[in-house]
Structure formats: structure tokens, C-alpha cells
Design an enzyme around this catalytic site. Structure first.
Site, PDB file in Angstrom:
ATOM      1  CG  PHE A 145      -0.131   7.175  -2.115  1.00  0.00           C
ATOM      2  CD1 PHE A 145      -0.746   6.578  -0.630  1.00  0.00           C
ATOM      3  CD2 PHE A 145       0.897   8.236  -0.636  1.00  0.00           C
ATOM      4  CE1 PHE A 145      -0.799   6.052   0.191  1.00  0.00           C
ATOM      5  CE2 PHE A 145       1.027   7.654   0.357  1.00  0.00           C
ATOM      6  CZ  PHE A 145      -0.238   7.053   1.069  1.00  0.00           C
ATOM      7  CG  ASP A 230       3.121  13.931  -4.041  1.00  0.00           C
ATOM      8  OD1 ASP A 230       4.123  14.125  -3.479  1.00  0.00           O
ATOM      9  OD2 ASP A 230       2.216  13.890  -3.743  1.00  0.00           O
ATOM     10  CE  LYS A 259       7.400   8.704   1.016  1.00  0.00           C
ATOM     11  NZ  LYS A 259       6.676   8.578   2.050  1.00  0.00           N
TER      12      LYS A 259
END
Length: 404
Positions: A145, A230, A259
């Protein structure tokens, strides 16, 4: 009348009346928050064990971050990258130092960071590695993801994220996560990068086999391929280290961050790499109006400074041991498996008992917020400011839910 309209059922219905149904949120309407706790419109308090998918690593309204945002709001919020502002240099310098890299490219969202990483890797491949024009490929993992843009969903194996959004972007090869032999087979002379999550978050906090990440690092070095990590969910203290890669003794060629970098206040993302990689970009070739804006930089600089002390990494490691010990005690008592590191856990519930959604709904009724994924799996990612007592409380509520 106004007070009645604020109550949860009416507020839930009103929130969905004019909204595209691309989410299926739990029926709670939050109106305020502080630390690890949120309060709904009815005055009920909940322990937040999702933390905005790790965007709230430092809790809700961390005083240092809120103060930085307030101070910057009174001064300057946006210039665009057409000009230089006085918060930019500190942010880039301090984040580069935290990452151990030469350069930083600020963006806004995690998906933008991933898109940036893809573009940089391809350009590096053509200009530095010498891959023929238009033939670059990037190897990715099943269960990944990395976001939901059209390019990113082109290499997703999640049918919900991918189906009916084609035609898809070419140039990606998908291999099983954790399978070094398959990765070795997939890399050829036109491969410019391997793009991986050190721990797969959306898939259910899946930790790769021991030795996998070091093996990826060795392979990328041997084959002249960039290793792109990531760390948008796994990074910035979540797993008990600044980066999840650290726990395997691995340094990637490129970090993708987001984030928690915005402190739960503003969206901030970044790509960090050395000059021989990020240096391939020249003016006009990539950019963002809001990327690296003064408000974002002011908040994110304070995030970097909080991490530079090591306090939050130590808290995540120590409290994570307590969390995982409690969760492992529930295996065979409603849980089938527990995975994760630090204050991050994926829990597989016995599907004969209940679905992940049902578990989250029942936890919500008991004052704990969590999120399901992929059927019977739920994720726990509490803010790093959570206490031992609050961890024990969350485990106790899960125990009660599993007991029925």
C-alpha cells in the site's frame, strides 16, 4: 434543537449526506482531542489506538507542535517555492540530518512522496544508470500500500484499490513480499528501483522474514538498483526506532516520509536521498505549490526535533513490548496471530468469532478506537504518548470483546 442535531446518530447521517462514500467510518463523531484521547459530540471519551494511521505519533494537539503552528499562523503560511521563506532551510537541513542523507524534497501527502520517488528513480535510471529511454522498471511487492493515485494503484494487488481505475501505468513488476529469490529473478538490466514498505501496514502490519531487508539491500547494491523504503507509516518512531529499516541494520537509498511528519496538524511529506540521486532533478521538472510551505515546515521542524532526542523511539520500543506481551496472551483466546513492532500491531481474529469490523465496533462501544483491514484483521497504532496504564486498558477491553 441545535443540541439535538449534534448528537451522534444525526451527525453521522449528516456527515454522509453530501459525501462520496469512499470510506466506511465507525459511527463516532469526534469533536475534540488531546494526547491519546478523543471526545465525541455526546461527551464520550475514547482511547485512540489508530492515531490517524500513524499521522498522530505524537498524540493529538501536542503542545510543542500546536505552539509552532500558532506562531507561524501569525507570521506567514505560504509563499510557493517561487520564493524562499525563513522556515525552509532549518526543516530541510534537520530532516536530512535525521535521515543521514544529503538532500530533502518536501511535498504534502504520502502518495505525493511515492510519486516523487518513482519519478526520481526513473530519471536516475535514464541519466545515471543508462537505461534506454522508456524502458525503466521498478519492482514492488504483493500486498503493498503506497497510496491511491492512478500510477500507484497500477501496481496494487488490492482489488478494492485497483479495480475499474484503468488503464494502468506500465513499468512495474510485482513479486511476493519477503521472497528474496523472486525479487532476484525480477530484477534485470532495466530495473531502476525496488520499492518496499519495511513493514506492510495496510496489509495488516506484516513484518518480513528475518534477513529479508538486508538481502534486499545487498541485492540492490550488487545490481545497481535504488532501494526505496516507504516509511510513511512505519517511520518516525512508530516501530521503536526512527525508521523501521534501522532495526534490520539497513540504510535505503531513498526514504519516503509522511503522516507523522506533519504532527497531525498539516499534511507534510518528503523524499530524502543523497545528492547523486535527488540531484537528477532540475528546476521545472518537479514541484508542488504547497510543498515545503512555511506552516508545514514550522511544524515539521519541531517534529524532527522531538525525534532527535530519541525519547519517542525509546517510548515506542518499551511500551511496544508491553503491548505485544498483552496481545500475545490472547492468542488462542480469540486471536489467531499477532504481528508488528513497537507500538504497531496487526491482530488476526478467529473469523469464526467475528470480523475485524465487528471487533472494532465492539471496541468502540467500550471506549477504544481501532481500525479493521482485510476481513478479520485489526490494527493497533496508538500515539507514542500513550501510557502503560492506557495500554493495559486497551488490552483489557480487547480481552472483553473477544470473550463476548
Amino acid at each position: 434543537m441545535i443540541e439535538d442535531m449534534l448528537r451522534t446518530p444525526a451527525a453521522v447521517q449528516d456527515s454522509e449526506r453530501h459525501t462520496a462514500h469512499n470510506y466506511h467510518p465507525l459511527p463516532v463523531v469526534i469533536t475534540s482531542a488531546e494526547g491519546a484521547w478523543v471526545t465525541d459530540v455526546d461527551g464520550n471519551r475514547y482511547l485512540d489506538c489508530l492515531a490517524g494511521y500513524s499521522a498522530l505519533n505524537f498524540g493529538h494537539r501536542h503542545p510543542t507542535l500546536v505552539a509552532a503552528a500558532h506562531a507561524q499562523l501569525d507570521r506567514l503560511t505560504l509563499t510557493s517555492r517561487a520564493f524562499i521563506h525563513d522556515q525552509f532551510a532549518d526543516f530541510c537541513r534537520e530532516l536530512a540530518a535525521l535521515c543521514g542523507k544529503d538532500l530533502v524534497l518536501p511535498m504534502n501527502t504520502g502518495a505525493e512522496a511515492v510519486e516523487t520517488g518513482i519519478k526520481v528513480a526513473r530519471k536516475w535510471g535514464y541519466q545515471v544508470k543508462g537505461v534506454p529511454a522508456g524502458q525503466a522498471n521498478i519492482v514492488v511487492a504483493e500486498g503493498n500500500f503506497h497510496g491511491r493515485t492512478t500510477t500507484i494503484v497500477s501496481f496494487s494487488t488490492d482489488s478494492d484499490a485497483r479495480a475499474d481505475f484503468g488503464p494502468y501505468t506500465p513499468g512495474f513488476r510485482i513479486v511476493p513480499y519477503g521472497d528474496l529469490a523472486a525479487l532476484t529473478e525480477a530484477i534485470d538490466e532495466h530495473t531502476v528501483a525496488v520499492l518496499l514498505e519495511p513493514i506492510q501496514g495496510e496489509q495488516g502490519v506484516v513484518v518480513p522474514p528475518e534477513g529479508y531487508l538486508p538481502g534486499v539491500r545487498r541485492l540492490c547494491t550488487e545490481r545497481d538498483v535504488l532501494f526505496i523504503a516507504d516509511e510513511i507509516q512505519s517511520g518516525l518512531g512508530r516501530t521503536g526506532a526512527t525508521f523501521a529499516c534501522e532495526q534490520e541494520g539497513v540504510v535505503p537509498d531513498m526514504y519516503l516520509l509522511g503522516k507523522a511528519l506533519g504532527g497531525g496538524i498539516v499534511p507534510v511529506s518528503a523524499v530524502a536521498a543523497d545528492a547523486d540521486v535527488l540531484g537528477v532533478l532540475k528546476p521545472g521538472q518537479h514541484g508542488s505549490t504547497f510543498g515545503g510551505n512555511p506552516l508545514a515546515c514550522a511544524v515539521a521542524t519541531e517534529v524532527v526535533r522531538l525525534l532527535a532526542t530519541g525519547e519517542f523511539q525509546r517510548r515506542s520500543a518499551a511500551l511496544g513490548e508491553r503491548l505485544h506481551a498483552g496481545l500475545r496472551g490472547l492468542i488462542g483466546k480469540g486471536l489467531v496471530a499477532v504481528r508488528g513492532r513497537g507500538l504497531w500491531a496487526g491482530l488476526d481474529i478467529d473469523p469464526a468469532l467475528m470480523s475485524g469490523r465487528q471487533a472494532c465496533e465492539r471496541l468502540m462501544e467500550r471506549g477504544v478506537l481501532a481500525k479493521d483491514t482485510h476481513g478479520s484483521t485489526i490494527r493497533l497504532a496508538p500515539p507514542l504518548v500513550i501510557t502503560e496504564e492506557e495500554i493495559d486498558h486497551a488490552v483489557a477491553q480487547l480481552t472483553a470483546v473477544l470473550a463476548g
